[in-house]
Write a protein that holds these residues in place. Structure first.
Motif, PDB file in Angstrom:
ATOM      1  N   ASP A   1       0.845  -1.189   0.000  1.00 53.67           N
ATOM      2  CA  ASP A   1       0.000   0.000   0.000  1.00 53.67           C
ATOM      3  C   ASP A   1       0.885   1.245   0.000  1.00 53.67           C
ATOM      4  O   ASP A   1       2.066   1.177  -0.305  1.00 53.67           O
ATOM      5  CB  ASP A   1      -0.963  -0.013   1.204  1.00 53.67           C
ATOM      6  CG  ASP A   1      -0.206  -0.020   2.527  1.00 53.67           C
ATOM      7  OD1 ASP A   1       1.026   0.233   2.524  1.00 53.67           O
ATOM      8  OD2 ASP A   1      -0.844  -0.276   3.558  1.00 53.67           O
ATOM      9  N   GLY A   2       0.312   2.375   0.347  1.00 54.55           N
ATOM     10  CA  GLY A   2       1.059   3.636   0.311  1.00 54.55           C
ATOM     11  C   GLY A   2       1.738   3.981   1.614  1.00 54.55           C
ATOM     12  O   GLY A   2       1.913   5.151   1.930  1.00 54.55           O
ATOM     13  N   SER A   3       2.149   2.984   2.391  1.00 58.25           N
ATOM     14  CA  SER A   3       2.828   3.227   3.661  1.00 58.25           C
ATOM     15  C   SER A   3       4.011   4.170   3.467  1.00 58.25           C
ATOM     16  O   SER A   3       4.680   4.126   2.442  1.00 58.25           O
ATOM     17  CB  SER A   3       3.346   1.911   4.250  1.00 58.25           C
ATOM     18  OG  SER A   3       2.296   1.007   4.448  1.00 58.25           O
ATOM     19  N   GLN A   4       4.255   4.991   4.473  1.00 57.27           N
ATOM     20  CA  GLN A   4       5.325   5.980   4.389  1.00 57.27           C
ATOM     21  C   GLN A   4       6.433   5.695   5.399  1.00 57.27           C
ATOM     22  O   GLN A   4       6.228   4.943   6.363  1.00 57.27           O
ATOM     23  CB  GLN A   4       4.758   7.381   4.643  1.00 57.27           C
ATOM     24  CG  GLN A   4       3.734   7.817   3.611  1.00 57.27           C
ATOM     25  CD  GLN A   4       4.323   7.893   2.209  1.00 57.27           C
ATOM     26  OE1 GLN A   4       5.419   8.406   2.014  1.00 57.27           O
ATOM     27  NE2 GLN A   4       3.590   7.365   1.229  1.00 57.27           N
TER      28      GLN A   4
ATOM     29  N   THR B   1       8.677 -17.231  -0.030  1.00 53.17           N
ATOM     30  CA  THR B   1       9.776 -16.773   0.821  1.00 53.17           C
ATOM     31  C   THR B   1       9.911 -15.250   0.775  1.00 53.17           C
ATOM     32  O   THR B   1      10.796 -14.687   1.402  1.00 53.17           O
ATOM     33  CB  THR B   1      11.114 -17.395   0.376  1.00 53.17           C
ATOM     34  OG1 THR B   1      11.341 -17.043  -0.988  1.00 53.17           O
ATOM     35  CG2 THR B   1      11.097 -18.899   0.522  1.00 53.17           C
ATOM     36  N   ALA B   2       9.024 -14.576   0.015  1.00 51.56           N
ATOM     37  CA  ALA B   2       9.133 -13.125  -0.147  1.00 51.56           C
ATOM     38  C   ALA B   2       8.340 -12.378   0.918  1.00 51.56           C
ATOM     39  O   ALA B   2       7.157 -12.655   1.118  1.00 51.56           O
ATOM     40  CB  ALA B   2       8.637 -12.728  -1.536  1.00 51.56           C
ATOM     41  N   PRO B   3       8.982 -11.419   1.603  1.00 50.46           N
ATOM     42  CA  PRO B   3       8.302 -10.652   2.640  1.00 50.46           C
ATOM     43  C   PRO B   3       7.613  -9.400   2.088  1.00 50.46           C
ATOM     44  O   PRO B   3       8.133  -8.742   1.195  1.00 50.46           O
ATOM     45  CB  PRO B   3       9.444 -10.267   3.589  1.00 50.46           C
ATOM     46  CG  PRO B   3      10.641 -10.197   2.719  1.00 50.46           C
ATOM     47  CD  PRO B   3      10.413 -11.152   1.569  1.00 50.46           C
ATOM     48  N   PHE B   4       6.434  -9.098   2.637  1.00 51.45           N
ATOM     49  CA  PHE B   4       5.672  -7.919   2.246  1.00 51.45           C
ATOM     50  C   PHE B   4       5.182  -7.217   3.493  1.00 51.45           C
ATOM     51  O   PHE B   4       5.194  -7.787   4.585  1.00 51.45           O
ATOM     52  CB  PHE B   4       4.470  -8.310   1.376  1.00 51.45           C
ATOM     53  CG  PHE B   4       4.854  -8.842   0.028  1.00 51.45           C
ATOM     54  CD1 PHE B   4       5.053  -7.987  -1.034  1.00 51.45           C
ATOM     55  CD2 PHE B   4       5.034 -10.205  -0.154  1.00 51.45           C
ATOM     56  CE1 PHE B   4       5.440  -8.478  -2.274  1.00 51.45           C
ATOM     57  CE2 PHE B   4       5.412 -10.707  -1.389  1.00 51.45           C
ATOM     58  CZ  PHE B   4       5.614  -9.830  -2.449  1.00 51.45           C
ATOM     59  N   GLY B   5       4.722  -5.965   3.314  1.00 57.67           N
ATOM     60  CA  GLY B   5       4.178  -5.231   4.446  1.00 57.67           C
ATOM     61  C   GLY B   5       3.119  -4.250   4.019  1.00 57.67           C
ATOM     62  O   GLY B   5       3.089  -3.803   2.872  1.00 57.67           O
ATOM     63  N   ARG B   6       2.198  -3.956   4.950  1.00 59.63           N
ATOM     64  CA  ARG B   6       1.217  -2.898   4.742  1.00 59.63           C
ATOM     65  C   ARG B   6       0.798  -2.347   6.089  1.00 59.63           C
ATOM     66  O   ARG B   6       1.076  -2.942   7.130  1.00 59.63           O
ATOM     67  CB  ARG B   6       0.013  -3.398   3.941  1.00 59.63           C
ATOM     68  CG  ARG B   6      -0.824  -4.445   4.658  1.00 59.63           C
ATOM     69  CD  ARG B   6      -2.130  -4.667   3.913  1.00 59.63           C
ATOM     70  NE  ARG B   6      -2.844  -5.799   4.467  1.00 59.63           N
ATOM     71  CZ  ARG B   6      -3.100  -6.929   3.799  1.00 59.63           C
ATOM     72  NH1 ARG B   6      -2.684  -7.071   2.567  1.00 59.63           N
ATOM     73  NH2 ARG B   6      -3.752  -7.899   4.380  1.00 59.63           N
ATOM     74  N   ARG B   7       0.114  -1.204   6.062  1.00 58.72           N
ATOM     75  CA  ARG B   7      -0.277  -0.527   7.293  1.00 58.72           C
ATOM     76  C   ARG B   7      -0.976  -1.459   8.263  1.00 58.72           C
ATOM     77  O   ARG B   7      -1.740  -2.331   7.853  1.00 58.72           O
ATOM     78  CB  ARG B   7      -1.209   0.642   6.974  1.00 58.72           C
ATOM     79  CG  ARG B   7      -0.505   1.820   6.351  1.00 58.72           C
ATOM     80  CD  ARG B   7      -1.424   3.018   6.302  1.00 58.72           C
ATOM     81  NE  ARG B   7      -0.738   4.170   5.742  1.00 58.72           N
ATOM     82  CZ  ARG B   7      -0.880   4.563   4.471  1.00 58.72           C
ATOM     83  NH1 ARG B   7      -1.689   3.919   3.673  1.00 58.72           N
ATOM     84  NH2 ARG B   7      -0.209   5.594   4.025  1.00 58.72           N
ATOM     85  N   LEU B   8      -0.736  -1.206   9.555  1.00 62.11           N
ATOM     86  CA  LEU B   8      -1.349  -2.027  10.594  1.00 62.11           C
ATOM     87  C   LEU B   8      -2.865  -1.871  10.614  1.00 62.11           C
ATOM     88  O   LEU B   8      -3.600  -2.827  10.744  1.00 62.11           O
ATOM     89  CB  LEU B   8      -0.788  -1.655  11.967  1.00 62.11           C
ATOM     90  CG  LEU B   8       0.590  -2.193  12.300  1.00 62.11           C
ATOM     91  CD1 LEU B   8       1.080  -1.609  13.605  1.00 62.11           C
ATOM     92  CD2 LEU B   8       0.567  -3.712  12.378  1.00 62.11           C
ATOM     93  N   LYS B   9      -3.331  -0.614  10.492  1.00 59.79           N
ATOM     94  CA  LYS B   9      -4.773  -0.365  10.573  1.00 59.79           C
ATOM     95  C   LYS B   9      -5.422  -0.615   9.225  1.00 59.79           C
ATOM     96  O   LYS B   9      -5.066   0.007   8.242  1.00 59.79           O
ATOM     97  CB  LYS B   9      -5.039   1.081  11.006  1.00 59.79           C
ATOM     98  CG  LYS B   9      -4.595   1.372  12.422  1.00 59.79           C
ATOM     99  CD  LYS B   9      -4.844   2.845  12.738  1.00 59.79           C
ATOM    100  CE  LYS B   9      -4.176   3.225  14.046  1.00 59.79           C
ATOM    101  NZ  LYS B   9      -4.139   4.684  14.216  1.00 59.79           N
ATOM    102  N   GLU B  10      -6.417  -1.507   9.200  1.00 60.72           N
ATOM    103  CA  GLU B  10      -7.133  -1.806   7.967  1.00 60.72           C
ATOM    104  C   GLU B  10      -7.787  -0.551   7.410  1.00 60.72           C
ATOM    105  O   GLU B  10      -7.814  -0.316   6.219  1.00 60.72           O
ATOM    106  CB  GLU B  10      -8.223  -2.857   8.240  1.00 60.72           C
ATOM    107  CG  GLU B  10      -7.665  -4.218   8.632  1.00 60.72           C
ATOM    108  CD  GLU B  10      -6.987  -4.924   7.470  1.00 60.72           C
ATOM    109  OE1 GLU B  10      -7.386  -4.680   6.327  1.00 60.72           O
ATOM    110  OE2 GLU B  10      -6.047  -5.703   7.721  1.00 60.72           O
ATOM    111  N   SER B  11      -8.308   0.295   8.289  1.00 57.19           N
ATOM    112  CA  SER B  11      -9.052   1.478   7.861  1.00 57.19           C
ATOM    113  C   SER B  11      -8.156   2.491   7.160  1.00 57.19           C
ATOM    114  O   SER B  11      -8.615   3.302   6.370  1.00 57.19           O
ATOM    115  CB  SER B  11      -9.726   2.135   9.066  1.00 57.19           C
ATOM    116  OG  SER B  11      -8.745   2.500  10.014  1.00 57.19           O
ATOM    117  N   ALA B  12      -6.861   2.444   7.436  1.00 58.96           N
ATOM    118  CA  ALA B  12      -5.940   3.409   6.856  1.00 58.96           C
ATOM    119  C   ALA B  12      -5.408   2.924   5.507  1.00 58.96           C
ATOM    120  O   ALA B  12      -4.783   3.669   4.787  1.00 58.96           O
ATOM    121  CB  ALA B  12      -4.764   3.659   7.803  1.00 58.96           C
ATOM    122  N   ALA B  13      -5.660   1.676   5.151  1.00 59.80           N
ATOM    123  CA  ALA B  13      -5.117   1.110   3.914  1.00 59.80           C
ATOM    124  C   ALA B  13      -5.896   1.601   2.688  1.00 59.80           C
ATOM    125  O   ALA B  13      -7.007   2.062   2.817  1.00 59.80           O
ATOM    126  CB  ALA B  13      -5.131  -0.417   3.971  1.00 59.80           C
TER     127      ALA B  13
END
Ligand SMILES: [Zn+2]
Length: 106
Positions: free
Chosen positions: A79-82, A94-106
């Motif tokens: 997502d647009g995490s900063q 084996t590939a790592p990904f990430g996104r904002r903790l809060k669902e509402s902010a995604a």
């Protein structure tokens, strides 16, 4: 895509590694136990706009992240995490990904 990223903890000294190493970089022990990293903070973001030989390439964002345990590695951002944000970690194969903790902010 499964929640958390599998990391390896040296059973001799407790140092964490991702990806896995043959020997602990701290104490040279070959013994590791699997652990899960579920969240990390973004330290730096890189956007990959072009890749040689790829004609249908959508820009991708990679983030250098660090967990509360101090383990640093690179993940693909979903997502647009900063920079400075805390993100939830996921793994696809084996590939790592990430996104904002809060669902509402995604
Ligand atoms: Zn060790």
């Amino acid at each position: 895509m499964t929640p958390g990223v599998t990391v390896w903890r040296c059973t001799a000294c407790g140092s964490l590694f991702f990806p896995r190493r043959l020997l602990c970089a701290t104490c040279h022990s070959p013994d590791f136990a699997e652990a899960q990293a579920v969240a990390a903070r973004i330290e730096e973001i890189t956007e990959i706009r072009h890749v040689l030989g790829q004609t249908h390439w959508a820009p991708r964002r990679l983030a250098n992240v660090r967990t509360a345990d101090g383990l640093a590695f690179t993940v693909g951002l979903l997502d647009g995490s900063q920079e400075g944000e805390e993100i939830a970690l996921f793994q696809d194969g084996t590939a790592p990904f990430g996104r904002r903790l809060k669902e509402s902010a995604a």
